[in-house]
Design a protein around this motif. Sequence first.
Motif: not given
Length: 296
Positions: A106-107, A144-146, A153-154, A167-171
Amino acid sequence: MPLRHTVLVTLSAAALGGCSLLGSEPAPTVTALATVTAEPETVAVPRPTVTVTQTPAQDPEHDRPLWLGQVPLPVGEDGLGARGDTPADLEDRQLAPRAWLPDPPDDEWFAEISMEVPADVAVRSSWDRNCPVHIDDLAYVTMPYWGFDERVHTGEMIVHEDHIEDVATAFEQIFAAGFPIEEMRVISREERDSPTTGDHNITSAFTCRLVVGASTVWSEHAYGKAVDINPFHNPYFKGEELFPELSEAYLDREREREGMIDEASVVYTAFTGIGWGWGGHWTGREDWMHFSVTGQ
């Protein structure tokens, strides 16, 4: 529905005790389970050849040209390839990623963090005993990323353990805004050392390499303390030096296209929000793809 931010951190028993530029087969599914730290003797030999297959997108508009990454450029003394015009297909680059990790169901946002780089990931990364950071000081995240194909996508990334959660927080902010990323994955030693083709566009953090154009200075990427995002859309530029070498069309920062970064971008806001510096602010050169802990 609000996005959920789940960070799964796995620690080894030793840690709890207070101790210290891709295959034709699909890549293995990544989990956030704790793994045994790869020792230098383990990751040094033997090393498999890593390749990625070209996979057509569902929408032909986002198909990857078959020549992409296949035509080496002449290389100069600075280690960079010969600078050239941007191919017409890449002047407004909106390509789907190559097949890599399985897409999420899912998203919804997630960030699965392992404070030890899994042994299989270490083997296919660019780390070896000569790098300026030990493998024990690096961590691994999948998130995930768009994509430009408007699908989720993963992605995966190796980052210094002190900065992995930031870094995870920024993404997470980047993902929430729907900012498109072409690919997000670990770069292998084979990719790093392969002849440059001038069309590189992998979003990544740790890569054991020197500063672009330098012969003795380690990049912040070699410590896992820098991230490059959509390099082709946001190239490095200094005088006659350009990387990626075929990204000439993206030197025109007045022509706004998807995937580009400027001070109004959510990418800029997200990384400066965790205290990282941006290469777009450098004097005498620009590195629009680059964010780092030290600003270098």
